[in-house]
Design a protein around this motif. Structure first.
Motif, PDB file in Angstrom:
ATOM      1  N   ILE A  10       0.653  -1.083   0.142  1.00  0.00           N
ATOM      2  CA  ILE A  10       0.048  -0.299  -0.047  1.00  0.00           C
ATOM      3  C   ILE A  10       0.899   1.614  -0.099  1.00  0.00           C
ATOM      4  O   ILE A  10       0.429   2.201  -0.782  1.00  0.00           O
ATOM      5  CB  ILE A  10      -0.713   0.199   1.147  1.00  0.00           C
ATOM      6  CG1 ILE A  10      -1.894  -1.007   1.429  1.00  0.00           C
ATOM      7  CG2 ILE A  10      -1.822   1.137   1.333  1.00  0.00           C
ATOM      8  CD1 ILE A  10      -2.888  -1.021   2.375  1.00  0.00           C
ATOM      9  N   ALA A  14       1.249   4.443  -3.289  1.00  0.00           N
ATOM     10  CA  ALA A  14       1.407   5.015  -2.287  1.00  0.00           C
ATOM     11  C   ALA A  14       1.958   6.168  -2.732  1.00  0.00           C
ATOM     12  O   ALA A  14       1.931   7.633  -3.642  1.00  0.00           O
ATOM     13  CB  ALA A  14       0.736   5.415  -1.161  1.00  0.00           C
ATOM     14  N   THR A  51      -5.086   6.176  -1.958  1.00  0.00           N
ATOM     15  CA  THR A  51      -4.890   5.110  -1.730  1.00  0.00           C
ATOM     16  C   THR A  51      -4.328   4.352   0.147  1.00  0.00           C
ATOM     17  O   THR A  51      -4.330   3.190  -0.640  1.00  0.00           O
ATOM     18  CB  THR A  51      -2.963   5.532  -2.512  1.00  0.00           C
ATOM     19  OG1 THR A  51      -3.598   5.818  -3.405  1.00  0.00           O
ATOM     20  CG2 THR A  51      -2.712   3.696  -2.479  1.00  0.00           C
ATOM     21  N   THR A  52      -4.179   5.303   0.415  1.00  0.00           N
ATOM     22  CA  THR A  52      -3.528   4.940   1.831  1.00  0.00           C
ATOM     23  C   THR A  52      -4.638   5.028   2.720  1.00  0.00           C
ATOM     24  O   THR A  52      -5.329   3.759   3.729  1.00  0.00           O
ATOM     25  CB  THR A  52      -2.646   6.183   2.433  1.00  0.00           C
ATOM     26  OG1 THR A  52      -2.773   7.103   2.471  1.00  0.00           O
ATOM     27  CG2 THR A  52      -0.945   5.235   1.834  1.00  0.00           C
ATOM     28  N   SER A  55      -7.810   2.039   2.288  1.00  0.00           N
ATOM     29  CA  SER A  55      -7.388   0.902   3.044  1.00  0.00           C
ATOM     30  C   SER A  55      -6.372   0.235   3.701  1.00  0.00           C
ATOM     31  O   SER A  55      -6.920  -0.758   4.452  1.00  0.00           O
ATOM     32  CB  SER A  55      -6.477   0.054   1.940  1.00  0.00           C
ATOM     33  OG  SER A  55      -4.969   1.135   1.465  1.00  0.00           O
ATOM     34  N   LEU A  56      -5.787   1.652   4.566  1.00  0.00           N
ATOM     35  CA  LEU A  56      -5.589   0.879   6.259  1.00  0.00           C
ATOM     36  C   LEU A  56      -6.964   0.590   6.790  1.00  0.00           C
ATOM     37  O   LEU A  56      -6.797   0.342   7.891  1.00  0.00           O
ATOM     38  CB  LEU A  56      -4.774   2.181   6.518  1.00  0.00           C
ATOM     39  CG  LEU A  56      -3.262   1.963   5.389  1.00  0.00           C
ATOM     40  CD1 LEU A  56      -1.889   3.023   5.936  1.00  0.00           C
ATOM     41  CD2 LEU A  56      -2.656   0.749   5.516  1.00  0.00           C
ATOM     42  N   VAL A 168      -8.098  -5.502   0.693  1.00  0.00           N
ATOM     43  CA  VAL A 168      -7.368  -4.664   1.280  1.00  0.00           C
ATOM     44  C   VAL A 168      -6.833  -4.166   0.023  1.00  0.00           C
ATOM     45  O   VAL A 168      -6.695  -2.630  -0.576  1.00  0.00           O
ATOM     46  CB  VAL A 168      -6.742  -4.708   2.228  1.00  0.00           C
ATOM     47  CG1 VAL A 168      -5.254  -3.018   2.325  1.00  0.00           C
ATOM     48  CG2 VAL A 168      -7.418  -5.029   3.626  1.00  0.00           C
ATOM     49  N   LEU A 169      -5.663  -4.918  -1.057  1.00  0.00           N
ATOM     50  CA  LEU A 169      -4.975  -4.087  -1.677  1.00  0.00           C
ATOM     51  C   LEU A 169      -6.336  -4.203  -2.876  1.00  0.00           C
ATOM     52  O   LEU A 169      -5.971  -3.119  -3.824  1.00  0.00           O
ATOM     53  CB  LEU A 169      -4.186  -5.645  -2.556  1.00  0.00           C
ATOM     54  CG  LEU A 169      -3.392  -6.072  -1.157  1.00  0.00           C
ATOM     55  CD1 LEU A 169      -2.626  -6.838  -1.728  1.00  0.00           C
ATOM     56  CD2 LEU A 169      -1.877  -4.808  -0.945  1.00  0.00           C
ATOM     57  N   ALA A 172      -7.063  -0.755  -2.076  1.00  0.00           N
ATOM     58  CA  ALA A 172      -5.662   0.561  -2.100  1.00  0.00           C
ATOM     59  C   ALA A 172      -6.072   1.132  -3.743  1.00  0.00           C
ATOM     60  O   ALA A 172      -5.382   2.050  -4.511  1.00  0.00           O
ATOM     61  CB  ALA A 172      -4.750  -0.315  -1.897  1.00  0.00           C
ATOM     62  N   GLY A 175      -9.174   3.018  -4.932  1.00  0.00           N
ATOM     63  CA  GLY A 175      -8.761   4.819  -4.245  1.00  0.00           C
ATOM     64  C   GLY A 175      -7.738   5.060  -5.165  1.00  0.00           C
ATOM     65  O   GLY A 175      -7.629   5.797  -5.590  1.00  0.00           O
ATOM     66  N   PHE A 176      -6.582   4.464  -5.783  1.00  0.00           N
ATOM     67  CA  PHE A 176      -5.809   4.837  -6.339  1.00  0.00           C
ATOM     68  C   PHE A 176      -5.940   5.832  -8.307  1.00  0.00           C
ATOM     69  O   PHE A 176      -5.734   6.698  -8.493  1.00  0.00           O
ATOM     70  CB  PHE A 176      -4.404   3.684  -6.480  1.00  0.00           C
ATOM     71  CG  PHE A 176      -2.711   3.943  -7.374  1.00  0.00           C
ATOM     72  CD1 PHE A 176      -2.131   4.651  -7.221  1.00  0.00           C
ATOM     73  CD2 PHE A 176      -3.193   3.958  -9.297  1.00  0.00           C
ATOM     74  CE1 PHE A 176      -1.139   5.488  -7.920  1.00  0.00           C
ATOM     75  CE2 PHE A 176      -2.462   3.693 -10.146  1.00  0.00           C
ATOM     76  CZ  PHE A 176      -1.784   4.484  -9.310  1.00  0.00           C
TER      77      PHE A 176
END
Length: 487
Positions: A10, A14, A51-52, A55-56, A168-169, A172, A175-176
């Motif tokens: 992640i 980012a 991105t972060t 997902s986090l 989760v990936l 990420a 979002g990216f």
């Protein structure tokens, strides 16, 4: 996939998103950054945030929820008759987790049959021997139902970890792409970044509040559960502390409170005069060179771990007091562990708390008051005694009460220096114990949390919380009510 790898992927995504977002924004403006709505860095930061953050957040929630779901699902598969007599479901689940973590086999899925369970008993024996070799013992006799539960636990954990990595990936990456696609010269990237940072700060502030609320609620619920099983009157007014996991316990808190307050009183008798005199000297009499050297040196005491203070009490102060007051001299002290041992060492630990707070409070007294006193003919010592200290007294009292709260909540020094005897005595050279020490002892080992002997730790913690909260409130009240407002 390990969690560390997921976080690393992640973060790498980012970083890539930051540079790609920045490049895409400049490219959309024809290479002229003056045509951008925001600075180029804001566009890259926007992509990195999308991105972060989400997902986090999903990763953290997943790591919290997944063990609870697996625990509930696996515990439901263990029949009541599979729980050995004298054991509990909690102990059986402890065995399930240990067996699941110790088995070096992988099964694609499905229930474990009796034949399969028999086939791995030899391997389980090796696992049990390895666990025992590192000091881990199993709490009950492990049968086929426990082995099935361990296999299910292992399978669900592996499946959950795989799904967590995928989800989760995917978030990420989504979002990216989402942030990157909407990046252009007219995009208000600065507004997005500043709004995100504001919510991040609000979330950080909320975590502290929610953590406090969670701690209080956990104490309250478990304390109520304890009082369903043990009378509140006997707990608060009982004079005997004799827990017994076999039944028939006497759980009176008065001996523990007495030991806690006695040790704290001795600690304050040591810390308050030394700390206050040190503060007066540093703020009123010491030269700048001495102050620059002495004040950091005193504050070093606050950075020493409490376990080091405990070792100091056990190996140095206790034997020293025993040589002076022991059987070979006046005969007052029978062992190195005593109230005086823990109180003296705790007082040394509290000196920087009292001196630093008092020093700041004394320095806050306006210089005009000192000049006025000196102008009227008072000496420096008279000014300190009759002007400075009375003006700073409310703050000093608040500092002493805060130090008292710190003393009441101390654990390692009293565990190693005061002993473990719960008794009511005025002799400071006898071994006693405190509330914090008994909280540690009651929760050590594989305790059945449904028993009063384990739940009493939460009642002790709740009582200690109320006492320290009351002292803190009193300190704040004194400071606010009697503090002089100087113009």
């Amino acid at each position: 996939m390990p969690v560390l790898w997921i976080v690393a992927i992640i973060l790498a995504l980012a970083v890539i998103g930051y540079f790609m977002g920045r490049y895409r924004a400049i490219a959309s403006a024809g290479g002229d950054s003056r045509k951008l709505h925001s600075l180029p860095n804001y566009y890259g930061t926007s992509v990195a945030i999308f991105t972060t953050v989400f997902s986090l957040l999903v990763l953290i929630i997943w790591l919290i929820v997944q063990p609870l779901v697996i625990e509930n699902r696996v515990s439901g598969t263990i029949p009541a008759e599979a729980i050995p007599e004298g054991s509990t479901l909690g102990l059986v689940m402890s065995d399930v987790r240990r067996v699941a973590n110790g088995l070096d086999i992988a099964v694609a899925g499905g229930a474990m049959t009796e034949d399969y369970a028999s086939s791995i008993r030899t391997e389980f024996t090796d696992v049990r021997d390895r666990l025992a070799g590192v000091g881990v013992a199993l709490g009950s006799d492990v049968g086929s139902s426990t082995l099935r539960a361990a296999q299910l636990y292992r399978t669900m954990s592996a499946t959950g970890a795989l799904l967590m990595a995928i989800v989760v990936l995917a978030i990420a990456l989504g979002g990216f792409l989402f942030a990157l696609m909407r990046t252009h010269k007219d995009f208000r990237a600065r507004n997005v970044v500043e709004t995100s940072i504001r919510y991040l700060l609000i979330g950080a502030a909320s975590i502290a509040i929610l953590t406090t609320v969670g701690i209080i609620l956990s104490l309250i619920f478990n304390t109520i559960e304890f009082f369903y099983r043990y009378p509140a009157w006997d707990f608060f007014f009982g004079t005997t502390w004799a827990p017994s996991f076999g039944g028939g316990s006497e759980l009176g808190i008065i001996p523990l409170l007495w030991g806690t307050l006695y040790i704290s009183f001795i600690a304050l008798v040591v810390a308050v005069p030394i700390g206050l005199f040190a503060a007066v000297y540093l703020s009123e009499y010491a030269t700048p060179r001495i102050r620059a050297f002495a004040k950091p040196l005193i504050e070093v005491l606050a950075g020493i771990p409490t376990i080091v203070y405990g070792l100091f009490a056990l190996l140095t102060v206790g034997p020293l007091l025993l040589s002076v007051f022991g059987p070979n001299s006046v005969g007052w002290m029978g062992a190195a562990s005593s109230v005086m041992t823990a109180g003296l060492v705790m007082g040394i630990m509290l000196i920087p708390f009292v001196s630093s707070l008092s020093d700041d409070i004394i320095n806050a007294v306006p210089q005009a008051m000192r000049d006025g006193s000196l102008g009227l003919g008072a000496t420096h010592s008279e000014t300190v005694k009759q002007v400075v200290l009375p003006a700073a007294l409310p703050g000093i009292v608040g500092a002493v009460l805060l130090a008292a709260s710190r003393a009441i909540g101390e654990t390692m020094i009293v565990v190693m220096g005061a002993g473990a005897a719960a008794r009511l005595s005025l002799n400071p050279f006898e071994a006693m114990t405190t509330v914090t020490a008994k909280i540690v002892s009651q929760l050590t080992g594989d305790a059945d949390f449904s028993s009063p002997e384990a739940l009493v730790a939460f009642a002790l913690g709740m009582t200690l919380f109320v006492i320290t909260l009351g002292l803190n409130i009193l300190a704040l009240y004194i400071v606010r009510k009697y503090r002089e407002q100087y113009e």
